[in-house]
Design an enzyme around this catalytic site. Structure first.
Site: not given
Ligand code: IMP
Length: 202
Positions: A69, A12, A154, A182, A156, A7
């Site tokens: 992911d 994160k 995101g 996560r 939330d 990442t």
């Molecule tokens: P990535 O796995 O980091 O690519 O995340 C995928 C997408 O899922 C993010 O861009 C957010 O749109 C959504 N997402 C994942 N985890 C969260 C979270 O903890 N809060 C809000 N949105 C999340």
């Protein structure tokens, strides 16, 4: 022992370092390496995408890697946005308030109201092409009747978490990490590496 966390997101990385703090493992982010182009996330599940990303970065750096992911599944929308969470609504909906508007409109069109929903996180630990460990974490909730809170990121603000009667954007960072998809997945990785540190070759 070195483990690449695939990442570039510093928040994160900080959260994951906190979870792994008692293990003698040096966690490095992608920032520690010269820029590597991102792989296409072509998987149809979170687990497939996590594996694909982990193998991609581990084979390019020569270091064991963990990738995750994650995304939001809304039951009233047949599991959307799912693996498409980051790009939901296309380029015109790059900002989250636009994604929220699309979600509320589609839920209304289906009379789905306050649908049940969950955040999912899949992670994969690999050494080159070899899969070492996989984990999944989920947090169950509902789509809030309106966006609330300004913490987190995101989706939330629209994710209502019934045990706290708040959206995830209204929880503090530490409290969210304690209950989040996560946090759960990485605590499983922590417990695996505590027992099997030898999989990360010195
Ligand atoms: P990535 O796995 O980091 O690519 O995340 C995928 C997408 O899922 C993010 O861009 C957010 O749109 C959504 N997402 C994942 N985890 C969260 C979270 O903890 N809060 C809000 N949105 C999340």
């Amino acid at each position: 022992m070195r483990l690449l966390v695939a990442t570039t997101n510093r928040n994160k990385l900080r959260e994951i370092r906190g979870i792994m703090a008692d293990l003698a493992i040096e966690l490095v982010g992608l920032d520690a390496y010269p820029a590597i182009a991102e792989p296409d996330e072509t998987g149809s599940t979170f687990a497939e995408n996590a594996r694909l990303k982990a193998v991609y970065y581990s084979t390019r750096t020569g270091v064991p890697a963990v990738a995750e992911d994650s995304g939001l599944e809304i039951d009233g929308l047949g599991g959307e946005p799912g693996v498409h969470s980051a790009r939901y609504g296309g380029p015109e909906a790059a900002e989250y308030p636009k994604k929220f508007a699309i979600i509320y409109e589609r839920l209304r069109a289906r009379n789905a109201g306050s649908s049940s929903a969950r955040f999912v996180c899949a992670l994969a630990l690999v050494d080159g092409p070899g899969l070492l460990f996989e984990a999944r974490g989920t947090i169950e909730g509902r789509i809030a009747d309106a966006p609330r809170g300004d913490g987190g990121f995101g989706y939330d603000p629209i994710f209502y978490f019934p045990p706290r009667r708040l959206t995830l954007a209204q929880l503090g960072e530490d409290e969210k990490a304690g209950v989040s998809h996560r946090g759960q997945a990485f605590r499983r990785l922590h417990d695996y590496l505590r027992v099997h540190p030898e999989v990360l070759r010195p």
